[in-house]
Design a protein around this motif. Structure first.
Motif, PDB file in Angstrom:
ATOM      1  N   ARG A  24       0.830  -1.208   0.000  1.00  0.00           N
ATOM      2  CA  ARG A  24       0.000   0.000   0.000  1.00  0.00           C
ATOM      3  C   ARG A  24       0.866   1.260   0.000  1.00  0.00           C
ATOM      4  NH1 ARG A  24      -5.261  -1.048   1.745  1.00  0.00           N
ATOM      5  NH2 ARG A  24      -5.823  -3.158   1.105  1.00  0.00           N
ATOM      6  N   LYS A  77       0.430  -3.987  11.682  1.00  0.00           N
ATOM      7  CA  LYS A  77       0.239  -2.548  11.528  1.00  0.00           C
ATOM      8  C   LYS A  77      -0.690  -2.037  12.630  1.00  0.00           C
ATOM      9  CE  LYS A  77      -2.734  -0.440   8.741  1.00  0.00           C
ATOM     10  NZ  LYS A  77      -3.285   0.667   9.568  1.00  0.00           N
ATOM     11  N   GLY A  86      -3.825   2.630  14.753  1.00  0.00           N
ATOM     12  CA  GLY A  86      -3.709   4.085  14.772  1.00  0.00           C
ATOM     13  C   GLY A  86      -2.794   4.663  13.715  1.00  0.00           C
ATOM     14  N   MET A  87      -2.226   3.840  12.851  1.00  0.00           N
ATOM     15  CA  MET A  87      -1.354   4.318  11.781  1.00  0.00           C
ATOM     16  C   MET A  87      -2.074   4.213  10.443  1.00  0.00           C
ATOM     17  SD  MET A  87       2.369   2.617  12.657  1.00  0.00           S
ATOM     18  CE  MET A  87       3.463   3.789  11.890  1.00  0.00           C
ATOM     19  N   THR A  88      -1.958   5.237   9.628  1.00  0.00           N
ATOM     20  CA  THR A  88      -2.429   5.138   8.255  1.00  0.00           C
ATOM     21  C   THR A  88      -1.479   4.246   7.464  1.00  0.00           C
ATOM     22  OG1 THR A  88      -1.137   7.025   7.469  1.00  0.00           O
ATOM     23  CG2 THR A  88      -3.330   7.489   8.418  1.00  0.00           C
ATOM     24  N   TRP A  89      -1.898   3.835   6.283  1.00  0.00           N
ATOM     25  CA  TRP A  89      -0.997   3.055   5.432  1.00  0.00           C
ATOM     26  C   TRP A  89       0.261   3.854   5.106  1.00  0.00           C
ATOM     27  CZ3 TRP A  89      -1.150  -1.844   5.327  1.00  0.00           C
ATOM     28  CH2 TRP A  89      -2.348  -2.552   5.339  1.00  0.00           C
ATOM     29  N   GLU A  90       0.098   5.158   4.868  1.00  0.00           N
ATOM     30  CA  GLU A  90       1.245   5.980   4.524  1.00  0.00           C
ATOM     31  C   GLU A  90       2.225   6.061   5.698  1.00  0.00           C
ATOM     32  OE1 GLU A  90      -2.130   7.000   1.913  1.00  0.00           O
ATOM     33  OE2 GLU A  90      -1.907   6.871   4.083  1.00  0.00           O
ATOM     34  N   GLN A  91       1.712   6.269   6.902  1.00  0.00           N
ATOM     35  CA  GLN A  91       2.592   6.302   8.074  1.00  0.00           C
ATOM     36  C   GLN A  91       3.306   4.971   8.268  1.00  0.00           C
ATOM     37  OE1 GLN A  91      -0.525   7.513  10.840  1.00  0.00           O
ATOM     38  NE2 GLN A  91       0.654   9.353  11.347  1.00  0.00           N
ATOM     39  N   HIS A 107       5.523  10.747  11.719  1.00  0.00           N
ATOM     40  CA  HIS A 107       5.185  11.981  11.001  1.00  0.00           C
ATOM     41  C   HIS A 107       5.620  11.878   9.537  1.00  0.00           C
ATOM     42  CE1 HIS A 107       4.011  14.310  14.572  1.00  0.00           C
ATOM     43  NE2 HIS A 107       4.922  13.573  15.191  1.00  0.00           N
ATOM     44  N   VAL A 151       3.880  12.878   0.754  1.00  0.00           N
ATOM     45  CA  VAL A 151       3.402  11.619   0.186  1.00  0.00           C
ATOM     46  C   VAL A 151       3.294  11.784  -1.324  1.00  0.00           C
ATOM     47  CG1 VAL A 151       1.548   9.914   0.129  1.00  0.00           C
ATOM     48  CG2 VAL A 151       2.145  11.036   2.291  1.00  0.00           C
ATOM     49  N   THR A 188       2.990   6.037  -2.308  1.00  0.00           N
ATOM     50  CA  THR A 188       1.846   5.125  -2.301  1.00  0.00           C
ATOM     51  C   THR A 188       1.913   4.229  -3.526  1.00  0.00           C
ATOM     52  OG1 THR A 188       0.457   6.776  -3.416  1.00  0.00           O
ATOM     53  CG2 THR A 188       0.373   6.690  -1.005  1.00  0.00           C
TER      54      THR A 188
END
Length: 310
Positions: free
Chosen positions: A35, A109, A112-117, A279, A283, A308
């Motif tokens: 992702r 994962k 609380g983390m997005t895929w990007e994080q 942080h 992206v 991404t």
């Protein structure tokens, strides 16, 4: 499948999205449908050829050392994940910026983390844990704690992808943290729990507290001053400066035999209890890989640069 690769060393524009064969999970590995994947100064050094002696490659080479995604293949001997699990992790030999990637080390994962994080977190967490352990900042501790332990660590280059993670882990381990950055990033560092000071020559004149340990993340030639601040070369560690030995300072290197899964799970645990935030500086899409590498090369990213996929 589509992947971001280069066929020859050079500037960011050598990166292209190309069709490459899909990898398959071998013993002790997993494969993920990617992702997001991180872009680090190490990725840029590999692409440019600066690390060609340190990291010999067979070209063309698919870039990326960390990623997050959904498990879609599990190799023999792997019993801690299943197909369909969301994970983040590392691939020692690269290849994570692709539609499918193999991982050598991973952790669940955090919700609380997005895929990007998550895509850019694994390398920063592993590096920060390794460095702080080596400096004795609550070395070996595998749970967050409250209250300062009286030790003070200076992190030179504290606002970047690794630096910001190292600040938060050191704070979670009870240390006082001084972080260097440009003035524009001082409020950011203060929000992470660090005492911000301006980076650059003259650090001993700007640091008031006694320093027990120092971590050089930026590699801007501060080692001599860090030794002066700590009074002990063994209390200084650099992640990037190859001249470390000239000052009796250790250069931290990635160790594939270390407890990498333990380090990633530890980082995930800090995220789960609100002690660690990954942080993001910027992206980009995988098709914008050259722009992402150029962004990292500026050396002023606040947090991690991420791609991404697809």
């Amino acid at each position: 499948m589509k992947a971001l690769q280069f066929a020859g060393y050079g500037e960011p524009n050598v990166l292209v999205v190309a069709d490459v064969p899909e990898p398959h999970a071998g013993p002790g590995e997993i494969r993920i449908a990617v992702r997001a994947a991180g872009v680090s100064p190490g990725d840029a050094a590999i692409r440019s050829g600066a690390w060609r002696d340190r990291v010999p490659l067979t070209l063309p080479y698919v870039v990326g050392l960390d990623a997050a995604g959904v498990v879609d293949e599990v190799g023999d001997g792997v019993d801690d994940v299943r197909v369909g699990d969301p994970v983040f992790g590392l691939r020692f030999r690269g290849g994570t910026t692709a539609e499918h990637a193999l991982l050598d080390a991973w952790a669940p994962k955090p919700a609380g983390m997005t895929w990007e994080q998550a895509g850019g977190a694994a390398g920063s967490i592993e590096t920060a844990v390794r460095a702080l352990d080596a400096l004795g900042i609550e070395a070996g501790r595998r749970a967050p704690i409250d209250g300062a332990d009286g030790r003070t660590v200076l992190i030179d280059g504290a606002a970047g992808g690794v630096g910001a993670i190292a600040v938060q882990i050191a704070v979670a381990r009870g240390a006082r943290v001084i972080g260097t950055a440009s003035p524009a990033n001082h409020a950011f560092l203060a929000g992470l729990g660090a005492i911000p000071i301006e980076y650059g020559p003259g650090l001993p004149d700007r640091v008031e507290l006694p320093i027990d340990a120092a971590l050089d993340v930026a590699g801007h030639g501060s080692i001599a001053e860090l030794v002066r601040l700590t009074g002990d070369p063994d209390a200084v560690l650099t992640l990037i400066d190859p001249r470390a030995g000239e000052h009796g300072v250790r250069l931290s290197r990635f160790d594939p035999t270390a407890d990498l899964r333990g380090a990633l799970r530890y980082g995930a645990g800090l995220v789960d209890v609100g002690r660690l935030v990954a942080h993001l500086a910027d992206v980009y899409r995988m098709t914008e890989g050259a722009a992402a590498h150029a962004r990292v090369a500026t050396g002023h990213a606040r947090g991690k640069v991420v791609l991404t996929v697809p």
